[in-house]
Design a protein around this motif. Structure first.
Motif, PDB file in Angstrom:
ATOM      1  N   ASN A  87     -20.993 -20.293 -22.715  1.00  0.00           N
ATOM      2  CA  ASN A  87     -21.307 -18.875 -22.851  1.00  0.00           C
ATOM      3  C   ASN A  87     -22.610 -18.412 -22.269  1.00  0.00           C
ATOM      4  OD1 ASN A  87     -19.143 -17.962 -24.198  1.00  0.00           O
ATOM      5  ND2 ASN A  87     -19.893 -18.559 -26.194  1.00  0.00           N
ATOM      6  N   PHE A  89     -24.743 -16.417 -19.710  1.00  0.00           N
ATOM      7  CA  PHE A  89     -24.351 -15.273 -18.903  1.00  0.00           C
ATOM      8  C   PHE A  89     -24.512 -15.663 -17.439  1.00  0.00           C
ATOM      9  CE2 PHE A  89     -26.230 -13.046 -22.775  1.00  0.00           C
ATOM     10  CZ  PHE A  89     -25.006 -13.010 -23.421  1.00  0.00           C
ATOM     11  N   PRO A  90     -23.420 -15.795 -16.696  1.00  0.00           N
ATOM     12  CA  PRO A  90     -23.489 -16.424 -15.369  1.00  0.00           C
ATOM     13  C   PRO A  90     -24.260 -15.614 -14.335  1.00  0.00           C
ATOM     14  CG  PRO A  90     -21.299 -15.527 -15.756  1.00  0.00           C
ATOM     15  CD  PRO A  90     -22.055 -15.396 -17.050  1.00  0.00           C
ATOM     16  N   HIS A  91     -24.384 -14.308 -14.587  1.00  0.00           N
ATOM     17  CA  HIS A  91     -25.021 -13.465 -13.570  1.00  0.00           C
ATOM     18  C   HIS A  91     -26.535 -13.358 -13.775  1.00  0.00           C
ATOM     19  CE1 HIS A  91     -24.199 -11.089 -17.076  1.00  0.00           C
ATOM     20  NE2 HIS A  91     -24.889 -10.071 -16.642  1.00  0.00           N
ATOM     21  N   TYR A 133     -29.779 -20.377 -11.988  1.00  0.00           N
ATOM     22  CA  TYR A 133     -28.590 -19.752 -12.571  1.00  0.00           C
ATOM     23  C   TYR A 133     -27.772 -20.806 -13.314  1.00  0.00           C
ATOM     24  CZ  TYR A 133     -29.516 -15.402 -10.167  1.00  0.00           C
ATOM     25  OH  TYR A 133     -30.096 -14.230  -9.761  1.00  0.00           O
ATOM     26  N   SER A 135     -24.812 -21.720 -13.303  1.00  0.00           N
ATOM     27  CA  SER A 135     -23.873 -22.541 -12.535  1.00  0.00           C
ATOM     28  C   SER A 135     -24.530 -23.804 -12.005  1.00  0.00           C
ATOM     29  CB  SER A 135     -23.304 -21.726 -11.374  1.00  0.00           C
ATOM     30  OG  SER A 135     -24.347 -21.228 -10.577  1.00  0.00           O
TER      31      SER A 135
ATOM     32  N   GLN B 121     -17.789 -14.301 -23.774  1.00  0.00           N
ATOM     33  CA  GLN B 121     -19.011 -13.655 -23.286  1.00  0.00           C
ATOM     34  C   GLN B 121     -19.381 -12.486 -24.186  1.00  0.00           C
ATOM     35  OE1 GLN B 121     -20.966 -13.961 -20.047  1.00  0.00           O
ATOM     36  NE2 GLN B 121     -20.347 -16.043 -20.519  1.00  0.00           N
ATOM     37  N   ARG B 138     -24.413  -4.565 -19.738  1.00  0.00           N
ATOM     38  CA  ARG B 138     -25.301  -5.647 -19.310  1.00  0.00           C
ATOM     39  C   ARG B 138     -24.575  -6.948 -19.012  1.00  0.00           C
ATOM     40  NH1 ARG B 138     -30.661  -4.306 -18.897  1.00  0.00           N
ATOM     41  NH2 ARG B 138     -31.036  -2.398 -20.068  1.00  0.00           N
ATOM     42  N   ILE B 139     -23.448  -7.159 -19.689  1.00  0.00           N
ATOM     43  CA  ILE B 139     -22.789  -8.458 -19.583  1.00  0.00           C
ATOM     44  C   ILE B 139     -21.435  -8.358 -18.880  1.00  0.00           C
ATOM     45  CG2 ILE B 139     -21.943 -10.449 -20.886  1.00  0.00           C
ATOM     46  CD1 ILE B 139     -25.011  -9.973 -21.023  1.00  0.00           C
ATOM     47  N   PRO B 142     -21.402  -6.133 -14.991  1.00  0.00           N
ATOM     48  CA  PRO B 142     -21.948  -6.867 -13.838  1.00  0.00           C
ATOM     49  C   PRO B 142     -21.039  -8.012 -13.373  1.00  0.00           C
ATOM     50  CG  PRO B 142     -23.656  -6.519 -15.478  1.00  0.00           C
ATOM     51  CD  PRO B 142     -22.372  -6.081 -16.110  1.00  0.00           C
ATOM     52  N   GLN B 143     -20.370  -8.648 -14.322  1.00  0.00           N
ATOM     53  CA  GLN B 143     -19.474  -9.739 -13.924  1.00  0.00           C
ATOM     54  C   GLN B 143     -18.198  -9.196 -13.285  1.00  0.00           C
ATOM     55  OE1 GLN B 143     -19.113 -13.120 -16.689  1.00  0.00           O
ATOM     56  NE2 GLN B 143     -20.722 -12.183 -17.905  1.00  0.00           N
ATOM     57  N   ARG B 219     -26.750 -13.781  -6.233  1.00  0.00           N
ATOM     58  CA  ARG B 219     -27.421 -15.037  -5.893  1.00  0.00           C
ATOM     59  C   ARG B 219     -26.929 -16.181  -6.770  1.00  0.00           C
ATOM     60  NH1 ARG B 219     -33.117 -13.015  -6.300  1.00  0.00           N
ATOM     61  NH2 ARG B 219     -31.943 -11.463  -7.472  1.00  0.00           N
ATOM     62  N   TYR B 220     -25.918 -15.901  -7.556  1.00  0.00           N
ATOM     63  CA  TYR B 220     -25.428 -16.978  -8.397  1.00  0.00           C
ATOM     64  C   TYR B 220     -24.091 -17.484  -7.929  1.00  0.00           C
ATOM     65  CZ  TYR B 220     -22.592 -13.400 -10.795  1.00  0.00           C
ATOM     66  OH  TYR B 220     -21.713 -12.397 -11.103  1.00  0.00           O
TER      67      TYR B 220
END
Ligand SMILES: Nc1ncnc2c1ncn2[C@@H]1O[C@H](COP(=O)(O)OP(=O)(O)O)[C@@H](O)[C@H]1O
Ligand SMILES: [Mg+2]
Lengths: 240, 220
Positions: A87, A89-91, A133, A135, B121, B138-139, B142-143, B219-220
């Motif tokens: 969990n 937050f990947p971003h 990040y 990942s 999430q 916010r979560i 964006p994803q 960038r991820y």
């Protein structure tokens, strides 16, 4: 103090928690064990209000979690939670993951929030990974990130839902080590776990759940050495 | 063999007008995309969370937009509404038609995007004390945005190319303008060749800009 009184939880017709009574005092470490599907995760969700309940009460420091008018978002700041799935937050970078909630929930300034995040990430051993990040992190590192993220809200209680179950075996140790450190620092913790070694060594009490009922609760020595319930003995015989 | 003499001079002379028309094309496509994104997002959220007449309306919109020819959708806002005495300007017909179409396609992209963000999430964010709105903005969003970014780029390209249908309802965007000059000078091949090159350049610019922006954003 967390007080649970006659808690009943249903998913539709499925009766998942059948009248739970449980007190967790400040500073206590409680491990919750039991077979999959016995209602352990649901119990945690009922404590921080992620799941509504159908009967009974859960109070945290005197505040009824499920009462109308309770500031649940405020209350959740007291109750950190770490989930089985990582969990993160990947971003967001590791730092942003941890700094976000202090900033937008607690209203800290960007600089303050970053300071808190840096401190907590250092605390769980991720001080070198601030700008990485998720990942690029291992499962164990992501789980420690999740712990730091919860700690950044300065909670008074921590709820762990099988924090190590989804990890590769070689990564379990580092997360358990972090949890053990928190326990030694005096954090109040409810840990749903399959790690019997952790339950025995770290917890003050162990609760065994069986089909939605808290079958037995007591000090580790009792549960692991002298279990009163047939179900407890059977369960422990199978996991060992 | 060939008894056709190429004459490029008239095309070159009207090049400034074509470029102007190209900007009009771009303008209507961008506007349709902005409206399409907003409406598509609403349609997706309705389809995910609502029931009853609202759900029916949103589903019908998406079904019609995706499963009927884009040209017919344009004609509906032109001749269809015209039959009921509602006469839109060519600009409005194209804008409405494109928006209708883009919103329908984007709605499905958004819906897939929302479904791709795991429930866990949301739980993690809520457990930190975030409100439902904070969790969304916010979560989740964006994803979702990252997931739909490339589909949005494709839709933008499609909107530019589809706006050429505007010439069939009398709109003088790039294709309409080309048609106008071509029929006046009879240099049909030359005009449409040049116009094709202009479209090609526009599309390449969009794709390039999108790629650059993606490198900055993700960038991820
Ligand atoms: N969101 C849900 N909807 C319906 N049933 C659920 C849901 N979550 C859990 N359950 C059911 O509730 C029971 C208890 O689940 P859970 O609390 O996850 O058990 P445990 O964590 O002990 O494995 C299981 O039978 C499970 O299938
Ligand atoms: Mg569970």
């Amino acid at each position: 103090m967390i007080e649970i009184r006659d808690l009943h939880k249903y998913f539709g017709a499925l009766h998942v928690l059948k009248g739970i009574n449980l007190d967790v005092k400040k500073g206590e470490v409680l491990s919750v064990i039991g077979a999959s599907g016995s209602g352990k995760s649901t119990l945690l969700y009922c404590i921080n209000g992620l799941e509504p309940i159908q009967q009974g009460h859960v109070t945290v420091d005197g505040t009824d979690v499920h009462a109308r008018g309770t500031d649940i978002n405020g209350l959740r700041q007291k109750l950190g939670m770490v989930f089985q799935q990582w969990n993160s937050f990947p971003h967001l970078t590791a730092l942003e993951n941890v700094a976000l909630a202090p900033r937008i929930v607690k209203g800290k300034s960007r600089a303050e929030a970053s300071d808190i995040a840096r401190k907590q990430l250092g605390h769980v051993g991720l001080g070198e990974k601030l700008d990485v990040y998720p990942s690029a992190l291992s499962g164990g590192q992501q789980q420690r990130l999740a712990i730091a993220r919860a700690l950044a809200m300065e909670p008074e209680y921590m709820l762990f839902d099988e924090a190590t179950s989804a990890l590769d075996p070689e990564l379990v140790g580092e997360v358990l080590e972090t949890m053990r450190m928190l326990a030694e620092e005096g954090m109040t913790m409810i840990c749903v776990t399959h790690e019997m070694g952790f339950a025995r060594d770290v917890s003050d009490r162990v609760a065994f759940f069986h089909q939605g009922v808290m079958e037995e609760i007591g000090p580790p020595a009792q549960i692991f050495g002298d279990a009163q319930s047939e179900h407890t003995r059977k369960f422990l015989a199978n996991v060992r | 063999m060939f008894d056709y003499n190429f004459h490029w001079r008239p095309v070159m002379r009207s090049l400034p007008d074509l470029i102007d028309a190209a900007f009009l094309t771009l303008q209507v496509a961008v506007l349709a995309m902005i409206l399409g994104i907003v409406i598509g997002l609403c349609l997706a959220l309705i389809r995910l969370h609502k029931t009853g007449p609202l759900l029916w309306l949103a589903s019908t919109w998406v079904e019609l937009a995706r499963n009927t020819p884009a040209l017919f959708q344009l004609f509906f806002f032109g001749f269809g509404l015209g039959a009921f005495g509602l006469h839109l300007s060519p600009y409005m017909i194209v804008l409405a038609g494109l928006t209708f179409n883009c919103a329908g396609y984007l709605a499905e992209n958004f819906r897939g995007g929302f479904q791709a963000v795991p429930d866990t999430q949301v739980r993690a964010a809520r457990s930190l004390g975030m409100t439902a709105w904070q969790t969304y903005t916010r979560i989740v969003i964006p994803q979702v945005f990252r997931i739909v970014y490339h589909p949005i780029t494709n839709q933008m390209v499609w909107a530019v190319l589809m706006s050429s249908l505007g010439m069939l309802v009398g709109f003088r965007e790039l294709s309409g303008e080309t048609q106008f000059f071509a029929s006046r000078t009879f240099r049909i091949f030359e005009y449409f060749t040049v116009t094709a090159v202009i479209y090609y350049v526009i599309v390449k610019i969009i794709l390039g800009a999108s790629r650059l922006l993606a490198m900055r954003l993700f960038r991820y």
